[in-house]
Write a protein that holds these residues in place. Structure first.
Motif, PDB file in Angstrom:
ATOM      1  N   GLN A 128       0.825  -1.213   0.000  1.00 18.26           N
ATOM      2  CA  GLN A 128       0.000   0.000   0.000  1.00 18.26           C
ATOM      3  C   GLN A 128       0.860   1.265   0.000  1.00 18.26           C
ATOM      4  O   GLN A 128       0.337   2.361  -0.019  1.00 18.26           O
ATOM      5  N   GLY A 129       2.190   1.105   0.037  1.00 18.48           N
ATOM      6  CA  GLY A 129       3.075   2.262   0.013  1.00 18.48           C
ATOM      7  C   GLY A 129       3.481   2.751   1.385  1.00 18.48           C
ATOM      8  O   GLY A 129       4.260   3.681   1.513  1.00 18.48           O
ATOM      9  N   GLY A 130       2.973   2.113   2.442  1.00 18.53           N
ATOM     10  CA  GLY A 130       3.360   2.478   3.811  1.00 18.53           C
ATOM     11  C   GLY A 130       4.607   1.722   4.230  1.00 18.53           C
ATOM     12  O   GLY A 130       5.203   0.993   3.444  1.00 18.53           O
ATOM     13  N   TYR A 131       4.985   1.889   5.474  1.00 16.78           N
ATOM     14  CA  TYR A 131       6.175   1.200   5.960  1.00 16.78           C
ATOM     15  C   TYR A 131       5.836  -0.214   6.406  1.00 16.78           C
ATOM     16  O   TYR A 131       4.714  -0.509   6.785  1.00 16.78           O
ATOM     17  N   LYS A 132       6.829  -1.089   6.326  1.00 21.15           N
ATOM     18  CA  LYS A 132       6.649  -2.450   6.819  1.00 21.15           C
ATOM     19  C   LYS A 132       6.809  -2.453   8.330  1.00 21.15           C
ATOM     20  O   LYS A 132       7.611  -1.705   8.878  1.00 21.15           O
ATOM     21  N   ASP A 133       6.057  -3.294   8.973  1.00 22.60           N
ATOM     22  CA  ASP A 133       6.114  -3.427  10.426  1.00 22.60           C
ATOM     23  C   ASP A 133       7.511  -3.881  10.844  1.00 22.60           C
ATOM     24  O   ASP A 133       8.060  -4.828  10.265  1.00 22.60           O
ATOM     25  N   PRO A 134       8.122  -3.232  11.836  1.00 24.46           N
ATOM     26  CA  PRO A 134       9.458  -3.627  12.292  1.00 24.46           C
ATOM     27  C   PRO A 134       9.541  -5.096  12.717  1.00 24.46           C
ATOM     28  O   PRO A 134      10.583  -5.725  12.572  1.00 24.46           O
ATOM     29  N   ARG A 135       8.443  -5.650  13.206  1.00 22.51           N
ATOM     30  CA  ARG A 135       8.462  -7.063  13.606  1.00 22.51           C
ATOM     31  C   ARG A 135       8.689  -7.968  12.402  1.00 22.51           C
ATOM     32  O   ARG A 135       9.278  -9.044  12.530  1.00 22.51           O
ATOM     33  N   THR A 136       8.253  -7.531  11.220  1.00 26.85           N
ATOM     34  CA  THR A 136       8.508  -8.296  10.000  1.00 26.85           C
ATOM     35  C   THR A 136      10.007  -8.394   9.763  1.00 26.85           C
ATOM     36  O   THR A 136      10.538  -9.467   9.463  1.00 26.85           O
ATOM     37  N   PHE A 137      10.718  -7.273   9.921  1.00 20.15           N
ATOM     38  CA  PHE A 137      12.163  -7.281   9.746  1.00 20.15           C
ATOM     39  C   PHE A 137      12.830  -8.136  10.814  1.00 20.15           C
ATOM     40  O   PHE A 137      13.773  -8.877  10.522  1.00 20.15           O
ATOM     41  N   GLN A 138      12.351  -8.032  12.054  1.00 17.48           N
ATOM     42  CA  GLN A 138      12.933  -8.832  13.129  1.00 17.48           C
ATOM     43  C   GLN A 138      12.820 -10.319  12.822  1.00 17.48           C
ATOM     44  O   GLN A 138      13.788 -11.073  12.981  1.00 17.48           O
ATOM     45  N   ARG A 139      11.658 -10.749  12.378  1.00 15.61           N
ATOM     46  CA  ARG A 139      11.468 -12.162  12.046  1.00 15.61           C
ATOM     47  C   ARG A 139      12.355 -12.588  10.886  1.00 15.61           C
ATOM     48  O   ARG A 139      12.970 -13.659  10.923  1.00 15.61           O
ATOM     49  N   ARG A 140      12.434 -11.763   9.869  1.00 13.40           N
ATOM     50  CA  ARG A 140      13.241 -12.124   8.699  1.00 13.40           C
ATOM     51  C   ARG A 140      14.730 -12.160   9.034  1.00 13.40           C
ATOM     52  O   ARG A 140      15.454 -13.045   8.587  1.00 13.40           O
ATOM     53  N   ILE A 141      15.194 -11.185   9.795  1.00 16.21           N
ATOM     54  CA  ILE A 141      16.600 -11.177  10.194  1.00 16.21           C
ATOM     55  C   ILE A 141      16.902 -12.379  11.076  1.00 16.21           C
ATOM     56  O   ILE A 141      17.926 -13.049  10.899  1.00 16.21           O
ATOM     57  N   SER A 142      16.022 -12.675  12.013  1.00 19.02           N
ATOM     58  CA  SER A 142      16.215 -13.839  12.884  1.00 19.02           C
ATOM     59  C   SER A 142      16.297 -15.122  12.080  1.00 19.02           C
ATOM     60  O   SER A 142      17.174 -15.967  12.305  1.00 19.02           O
ATOM     61  N   GLN A 143      15.394 -15.289  11.115  1.00 21.92           N
ATOM     62  CA  GLN A 143      15.387 -16.499  10.297  1.00 21.92           C
ATOM     63  C   GLN A 143      16.634 -16.576   9.424  1.00 21.92           C
ATOM     64  O   GLN A 143      17.257 -17.641   9.312  1.00 21.92           O
ATOM     65  N   LEU A 144      17.022 -15.474   8.823  1.00 20.75           N
ATOM     66  CA  LEU A 144      18.213 -15.444   7.988  1.00 20.75           C
ATOM     67  C   LEU A 144      19.456 -15.813   8.798  1.00 20.75           C
ATOM     68  O   LEU A 144      20.264 -16.638   8.380  1.00 20.75           O
ATOM     69  N   CYS A 145      19.596 -15.196   9.967  1.00 24.85           N
ATOM     70  CA  CYS A 145      20.752 -15.480  10.814  1.00 24.85           C
ATOM     71  C   CYS A 145      20.746 -16.929  11.282  1.00 24.85           C
ATOM     72  O   CYS A 145      21.804 -17.573  11.317  1.00 24.85           O
ATOM     73  N   LYS A 146      19.582 -17.454  11.605  1.00 22.50           N
ATOM     74  CA  LYS A 146      19.468 -18.853  12.009  1.00 22.50           C
ATOM     75  C   LYS A 146      19.916 -19.762  10.872  1.00 22.50           C
ATOM     76  O   LYS A 146      20.699 -20.699  11.070  1.00 22.50           O
ATOM     77  N   ASN A 147      19.456 -19.483   9.655  1.00 18.80           N
ATOM     78  CA  ASN A 147      19.835 -20.276   8.484  1.00 18.80           C
ATOM     79  C   ASN A 147      21.335 -20.225   8.207  1.00 18.80           C
ATOM     80  O   ASN A 147      21.918 -21.187   7.723  1.00 18.80           O
ATOM     81  N   LEU A 148      21.947 -19.077   8.504  1.00 16.59           N
ATOM     82  CA  LEU A 148      23.378 -18.897   8.257  1.00 16.59           C
ATOM     83  C   LEU A 148      24.246 -19.324   9.438  1.00 16.59           C
ATOM     84  O   LEU A 148      25.474 -19.300   9.353  1.00 16.59           O
ATOM     85  N   GLY A 149      23.597 -19.674  10.545  1.00 13.11           N
ATOM     86  CA  GLY A 149      24.348 -20.075  11.733  1.00 13.11           C
ATOM     87  C   GLY A 149      24.991 -18.910  12.458  1.00 13.11           C
ATOM     88  O   GLY A 149      25.989 -19.079  13.160  1.00 13.11           O
ATOM     89  N   ILE A 150      24.422 -17.721  12.315  1.00 14.56           N
ATOM     90  CA  ILE A 150      24.937 -16.522  12.982  1.00 14.56           C
ATOM     91  C   ILE A 150      24.134 -16.315  14.265  1.00 14.56           C
ATOM     92  O   ILE A 150      22.912 -16.210  14.229  1.00 14.56           O
ATOM     93  N   LEU A 151      24.830 -16.258  15.379  1.00 18.61           N
ATOM     94  CA  LEU A 151      24.158 -16.107  16.668  1.00 18.61           C
ATOM     95  C   LEU A 151      24.285 -14.680  17.187  1.00 18.61           C
ATOM     96  O   LEU A 151      25.279 -14.005  16.937  1.00 18.61           O
ATOM     97  N   GLY A 152      23.284 -14.231  17.920  1.00 15.80           N
ATOM     98  CA  GLY A 152      23.352 -12.960  18.621  1.00 15.80           C
ATOM     99  C   GLY A 152      23.132 -11.714  17.784  1.00 15.80           C
ATOM    100  O   GLY A 152      23.452 -10.618  18.233  1.00 15.80           O
TER     101      GLY A 152
END
Length: 80
Positions: A25-49
């Motif tokens: 819709q042209g608005g901003y994405k919810d920050p929780r969306t980024f948190q989930r995606r970053i968490s999943q990406l880091c988990k997949n890459l084996g990056i902790l913390g």
């Protein structure tokens, strides 16, 4: 920055939006969306913390390394 500029100008996102990571819709994405995606990406890459605050801290450090004035950085980070 080319990645962000290309993403913002891609056909998949509304060009009228002022946000680089806009929702459909042209608005901003919810920050929780980024948190989930970053968490999943880091988990997949084996990056902790790594969390959103880690990225915020990294941004601030890089700004200081490039001699961004403290007043400007504070404003960018939303500090009074």
């Amino acid at each position: 920055m080319p990645y962000l500029e290309n993403r913002k100008n891609s056909a998949a996102f509304p060009s009228a939006s002022p946000f680089v990571f806009a929702n459909k819709q042209g608005g901003y994405k919810d920050p929780r969306t980024f948190q989930r995606r970053i968490s999943q990406l880091c988990k997949n890459l084996g990056i902790l913390g790594v969390h959103m605050h880690t990225l915020r801290h990294s941004f601030a450090v890089r700004c200081l390394e490039h001699h961004i004035r403290y007043e400007i950085l504070a404003e960018l980070l939303g500090h009074a």
